[in-house]
Write a protein that holds these residues in place. Structure first.
Motif, mmCIF file in Angstrom:
data_model
loop_
_atom_site.group_PDB
_atom_site.id
_atom_site.type_symbol
_atom_site.label_atom_id
_atom_site.label_comp_id
_atom_site.label_asym_id
_atom_site.label_seq_id
_atom_site.Cartn_x
_atom_site.Cartn_y
_atom_site.Cartn_z
ATOM 1 N N LEU A 62 0.824 -1.208 0.000
ATOM 2 C CA LEU A 62 0.000 0.000 0.000
ATOM 3 C C LEU A 62 0.859 1.259 0.000
ATOM 4 N N PHE A 63 1.965 1.228 0.751
ATOM 5 C CA PHE A 63 2.846 2.391 0.798
ATOM 6 C C PHE A 63 3.475 2.640 -0.573
ATOM 7 N N GLU A 64 3.947 1.585 -1.226
ATOM 8 C CA GLU A 64 4.552 1.756 -2.545
ATOM 9 C C GLU A 64 3.536 2.277 -3.552
ATOM 10 N N SER A 65 2.300 1.781 -3.486
ATOM 11 C CA SER A 65 1.256 2.262 -4.383
ATOM 12 C C SER A 65 0.989 3.744 -4.146
ATOM 13 N N ALA A 66 0.922 4.128 -2.871
ATOM 14 C CA ALA A 66 0.696 5.540 -2.532
ATOM 15 C C ALA A 66 1.852 6.403 -2.997
ATOM 16 N N LEU A 67 3.059 5.904 -2.823
ATOM 17 C CA LEU A 67 4.249 6.657 -3.213
ATOM 18 C C LEU A 67 4.277 6.882 -4.723
ATOM 19 N N LEU A 68 3.984 5.842 -5.495
ATOM 20 C CA LEU A 68 3.935 5.995 -6.949
ATOM 21 C C LEU A 68 2.828 6.965 -7.357
ATOM 22 N N SER A 69 1.696 6.899 -6.679
ATOM 23 C CA SER A 69 0.604 7.842 -6.972
ATOM 24 C C SER A 69 1.072 9.274 -6.734
ATOM 25 N N PHE A 70 1.764 9.495 -5.633
ATOM 26 C CA PHE A 70 2.274 10.834 -5.325
ATOM 27 C C PHE A 70 3.261 11.301 -6.388
ATOM 28 N N LEU A 71 4.198 10.440 -6.753
ATOM 29 C CA LEU A 71 5.214 10.815 -7.722
ATOM 30 C C LEU A 71 4.617 11.101 -9.098
ATOM 31 N N MET A 72 3.493 10.464 -9.391
ATOM 32 C CA MET A 72 2.847 10.667 -10.695
ATOM 33 C C MET A 72 1.784 11.759 -10.667
ATOM 34 N N GLY A 73 1.628 12.408 -9.511
ATOM 35 C CA GLY A 73 0.732 13.550 -9.446
ATOM 36 C C GLY A 73 -0.690 13.259 -9.032
ATOM 37 N N PHE A 74 -0.946 12.075 -8.475
ATOM 38 C CA PHE A 74 -2.296 11.722 -8.028
ATOM 39 C C PHE A 74 -2.347 11.831 -6.504
ATOM 40 N N LEU A 94 -2.752 -24.085 -16.376
ATOM 41 C CA LEU A 94 -1.801 -23.641 -15.369
ATOM 42 C C LEU A 94 -0.874 -24.763 -14.910
ATOM 43 N N GLN A 95 -1.343 -25.990 -15.008
ATOM 44 C CA GLN A 95 -0.569 -27.120 -14.493
ATOM 45 C C GLN A 95 0.716 -27.365 -15.270
ATOM 46 N N ALA A 96 0.836 -26.756 -16.431
ATOM 47 C CA ALA A 96 2.046 -26.938 -17.241
ATOM 48 C C ALA A 96 3.222 -26.142 -16.699
ATOM 49 N N MET A 97 2.970 -25.258 -15.730
ATOM 50 C CA MET A 97 4.044 -24.443 -15.169
ATOM 51 C C MET A 97 3.917 -24.387 -13.648
ATOM 52 N N PRO A 98 5.004 -24.121 -12.955
ATOM 53 C CA PRO A 98 4.940 -24.104 -11.484
ATOM 54 C C PRO A 98 4.281 -22.841 -10.950
ATOM 55 N N ILE A 99 3.815 -22.939 -9.708
ATOM 56 C CA ILE A 99 3.347 -21.762 -8.995
ATOM 57 C C ILE A 99 4.571 -20.959 -8.553
ATOM 58 N N VAL A 100 4.483 -19.655 -8.694
ATOM 59 C CA VAL A 100 5.642 -18.807 -8.444
ATOM 60 C C VAL A 100 5.400 -17.933 -7.215
ATOM 61 N N SER A 101 6.401 -17.848 -6.329
ATOM 62 C CA SER A 101 6.346 -16.873 -5.251
ATOM 63 C C SER A 101 6.940 -15.575 -5.783
ATOM 64 N N VAL A 102 6.188 -14.497 -5.691
ATOM 65 C CA VAL A 102 6.575 -13.225 -6.287
ATOM 66 C C VAL A 102 7.022 -12.270 -5.183
ATOM 67 N N ASN A 103 8.278 -11.896 -5.206
ATOM 68 C CA ASN A 103 8.816 -10.962 -4.228
ATOM 69 C C ASN A 103 9.691 -9.949 -4.956
ATOM 70 N N PRO A 104 9.068 -8.972 -5.611
ATOM 71 C CA PRO A 104 9.821 -8.026 -6.431
ATOM 72 C C PRO A 104 10.683 -7.097 -5.598
ATOM 73 N N PRO A 105 11.679 -6.479 -6.198
ATOM 74 C CA PRO A 105 12.502 -5.513 -5.466
ATOM 75 C C PRO A 105 11.645 -4.391 -4.898
ATOM 76 N N SER A 106 11.973 -3.955 -3.700
ATOM 77 C CA SER A 106 11.204 -2.894 -3.053
ATOM 78 C C SER A 106 11.596 -1.528 -3.595
ATOM 79 N N LEU A 107 10.622 -0.641 -3.667
ATOM 80 C CA LEU A 107 10.895 0.723 -4.088
ATOM 81 C C LEU A 107 11.590 1.520 -2.992
#
Length: 266
Positions: free
Chosen positions: A65-77, A217-230
């Motif tokens: 939520l903080f990253e979303s808010a921060l991007l909104s601020f930087l983009m003028g929203f 979906l069964q043709a590929m594994p389930i992925v844990s998504v942990n992207p780099p933090s802003l």
């Protein structure tokens, strides 16, 4: 919400073809595309080569939520930024309340039953947090009536905030979040880890259920998504250090541009 992910099926093909560079980072790896996730933290999408994708996000809700808010601020929203910053603080306070209570030996089932009685009323949640903060730190949590009034005018009365006012509010929120995270980290290998695992397990279970029910979906594994933090506002930095809102903005601009976000406001 949207997030950059990598199609594991495409990556497997590229690996078989030996066309992936030996030195590759999250941001430069091939087979990237935009996927979506919502309140269940399950990431879903279809890559440009029509491979279905499913994964689960491992970041904390307050951080997202903080990253979303921060991007909104930087983009003028600014209005959207205020909503996101307010929600981020509330979720960090919830995490602190539940973690500190769990650290005393309170059983998860009891905590869940208690939180159901307060989770629909923000004032009750705040009261529970303030009490736990005082118990743990022996200090009164820093409040600011003008910031609370500003937040309420935006959230409840549709006030459209000016940029400078939003920056002041974001500065106060950032300081309070660092206060909370700084204390939360003392339980990183105990109660906090347990609470986090419960959150991640819930998202993982939903992903597993969908994965097993969909042949595509069964043709590929389930992925844990942990992207780099802003920002540095997360729980697992090896060298945790506080940062001001202006420093957080600078870090976010650099990281966001590297990850492909483009805006004339940046």
């Amino acid at each position: 919400m949207r997030i950059v992910v990598h199609c594991t099926s495409c990556l497997q093909t590229l690996e078989q073809q030996s066309t992936i560079p030996q030195s590759v980072s999250f941001d430069t790896a091939p087979a990237q595309f935009i996927a979506d996730y919502g309140d269940d933290f399950v990431v879903r999408g279809v890559c440009p080569r029509d491979h279905k994708y499913i994964g689960y996000l491992t970041k904390e809700r307050y951080d997202v939520l903080f990253e979303s808010a921060l991007l909104s601020f930087l983009m003028g929203f600014e209005l959207e930024a205020v909503l996101g910053f307010a929600a981020s603080l509330e979720r960090a306070q919830e995490l602190f309340t539940l973690t500190s209570l769990r650290a005393t030996g309170m059983e998860p089932a009891v905590l869940e039953k208690m939180w159901k009685q307060v989770n629909r009323q923000s004032e009750r949640q705040l009261g529970a947090f303030l009490s736990q903060w005082l118990t743990v730190t022996k200090e009164v949590f820093t409040a600011n009536n003008s910031m609370t009034e500003f937040r309420n005018s935006v959230v409840h009365r549709g006030h459209i905030p000016l940029r400078d006012d939003t920056a002041r509010y974001a500065t106060w929120i950032t300081d309070r979040l660092f206060d909370i995270v700084e204390v939360l980290r003392r339980w990183e290998d105990g109660a906090l880890k347990e609470i986090r695992n419960s959150h991640v397990s819930a998202a993982h279970l939903i992903a597993v259920t969908e994965h097993s029910a969909d042949p595509e979906l069964q043709a590929m594994p389930i992925v844990s998504v942990n992207p780099p933090s802003l920002t540095r506002l997360h729980l697992h930095a090896s060298a945790f250090t506080r940062a001001s809102f202006s420093e957080v903005c600078a870090m976010a601009r650099q990281t966001a541009k590297h990850r492909g976000f483009k805006s004339t406001v940046f």
